[in-house]
Write a protein that holds these residues in place. Structure first.
Motif, short mmCIF file in Angstrom:
data_model
loop_
_atom_site.label_atom_id
_atom_site.label_comp_id
_atom_site.label_asym_id
_atom_site.label_seq_id
_atom_site.Cartn_x
_atom_site.Cartn_y
_atom_site.Cartn_z
N TYR A 1 15.27 14.50 4.70
CA TYR A 1 16.37 14.75 3.78
C TYR A 1 17.04 16.09 4.10
O TYR A 1 18.26 16.19 4.10
CB TYR A 1 15.87 14.74 2.34
N ASP A 2 16.25 17.12 4.36
CA ASP A 2 16.81 18.43 4.68
C ASP A 2 17.65 18.40 5.95
O ASP A 2 18.58 19.20 6.10
CB ASP A 2 15.69 19.47 4.83
N GLY A 3 17.35 17.48 6.85
CA GLY A 3 18.10 17.37 8.09
C GLY A 3 19.42 16.62 7.96
O GLY A 3 20.22 16.63 8.89
N LEU A 4 19.65 16.00 6.82
CA LEU A 4 20.90 15.26 6.63
C LEU A 4 22.06 16.23 6.46
O LEU A 4 21.94 17.26 5.80
CB LEU A 4 20.81 14.36 5.40
N GLU A 5 23.18 15.86 7.03
CA GLU A 5 24.38 16.67 6.87
C GLU A 5 24.84 16.62 5.41
O GLU A 5 24.92 15.56 4.82
CB GLU A 5 25.49 16.12 7.77
N GLY A 6 25.10 17.77 4.84
CA GLY A 6 25.60 17.84 3.48
C GLY A 6 24.51 17.86 2.43
O GLY A 6 24.80 17.84 1.23
N SER A 7 23.23 17.88 2.81
CA SER A 7 22.18 17.95 1.79
C SER A 7 22.15 19.36 1.21
O SER A 7 22.42 20.33 1.92
CB SER A 7 20.83 17.56 2.37
N PRO A 8 21.82 19.47 -0.08
CA PRO A 8 21.85 20.79 -0.72
C PRO A 8 20.82 21.76 -0.19
O PRO A 8 19.86 21.55 0.33
CB PRO A 8 21.57 20.50 -2.20
N ALA B 1 11.01 14.73 2.63
CA ALA B 1 11.72 15.98 2.41
C ALA B 1 12.32 16.54 3.71
O ALA B 1 13.48 16.97 3.73
CB ALA B 1 10.81 17.00 1.76
N ALA B 2 11.55 16.54 4.78
CA ALA B 2 12.06 17.08 6.05
C ALA B 2 13.24 16.27 6.56
O ALA B 2 14.25 16.81 7.03
CB ALA B 2 10.95 17.11 7.10
N GLY C 1 0.78 -1.22 0.00
CA GLY C 1 0.00 0.00 0.00
C GLY C 1 0.82 1.28 0.00
O GLY C 1 0.28 2.37 -0.12
N ALA C 2 2.14 1.16 0.14
CA ALA C 2 3.00 2.35 0.14
C ALA C 2 3.13 2.89 -1.28
O ALA C 2 3.12 2.14 -2.24
CB ALA C 2 4.38 1.98 0.69
N PRO C 3 3.25 4.22 -1.40
CA PRO C 3 3.42 4.79 -2.73
C PRO C 3 4.77 4.38 -3.33
O PRO C 3 5.73 4.17 -2.61
CB PRO C 3 3.36 6.29 -2.49
N ASP C 4 4.81 4.27 -4.64
CA ASP C 4 6.05 3.93 -5.33
C ASP C 4 6.85 5.21 -5.53
O ASP C 4 6.48 6.07 -6.32
CB ASP C 4 5.75 3.28 -6.68
N LEU C 5 7.93 5.35 -4.80
CA LEU C 5 8.75 6.56 -4.86
C LEU C 5 10.00 6.35 -5.69
O LEU C 5 10.93 7.16 -5.63
CB LEU C 5 9.12 7.01 -3.45
N THR C 6 10.02 5.30 -6.46
CA THR C 6 11.16 5.02 -7.31
C THR C 6 11.42 6.19 -8.24
O THR C 6 10.50 6.77 -8.81
CB THR C 6 10.90 3.75 -8.14
N ARG C 7 12.67 6.53 -8.38
CA ARG C 7 13.12 7.60 -9.28
C ARG C 7 12.54 8.96 -8.92
O ARG C 7 12.28 9.78 -9.78
CB ARG C 7 12.82 7.23 -10.73
N ARG C 8 12.35 9.18 -7.65
CA ARG C 8 11.91 10.49 -7.18
C ARG C 8 12.99 11.03 -6.25
O ARG C 8 13.57 10.29 -5.47
CB ARG C 8 10.59 10.39 -6.43
N LEU C 9 13.23 12.31 -6.32
CA LEU C 9 14.18 12.93 -5.40
C LEU C 9 13.55 12.96 -4.01
O LEU C 9 12.34 13.23 -3.86
CB LEU C 9 14.49 14.36 -5.84
N ALA C 10 14.35 12.68 -2.99
CA ALA C 10 13.84 12.66 -1.62
C ALA C 10 13.17 13.98 -1.26
O ALA C 10 12.15 14.01 -0.57
CB ALA C 10 14.96 12.34 -0.65
#
Length: 69
Positions: A62-69, A59-60, A44-53
């Motif tokens: 990903y933004d918290g990761l060190e070194g993310s743009p 997104a939140a 039932g999870a959405p298919d996020l293949t080939r999508r930017l985090a």
């Protein structure tokens, strides 16, 4: 891994026939492992293949990761 080693060997030897055969073997192995081919699970999870985090619900995170743009 044997199929991947066969690809490397064929590339090194420049053997086009062996390369084609080895790549078919890699494809078969990846399908058997569930890495390629149709989706085999239904959770039932959405298919996020080939999508930017940053364009997903992650997104939140990903933004918290060190070194993310």
């Amino acid at each position: 891994m044997a199929a991947r080693r066969a690809v490397a060997s064929a590339l090194k030897c420049k053997d086009e026939a062996a390369l084609a055969e080895a790549r078919v073997a890699v494809q078969i192995a990846k399908i058997a492992l569930g890495e390629r081919g149709p989706v085999w699970w239904q959770d039932g999870a959405p298919d996020l293949t080939r999508r930017l985090a940053r364009n997903t619900q992650y997104a939140a995170w990903y933004d918290g990761l060190e070194g993310s743009p």
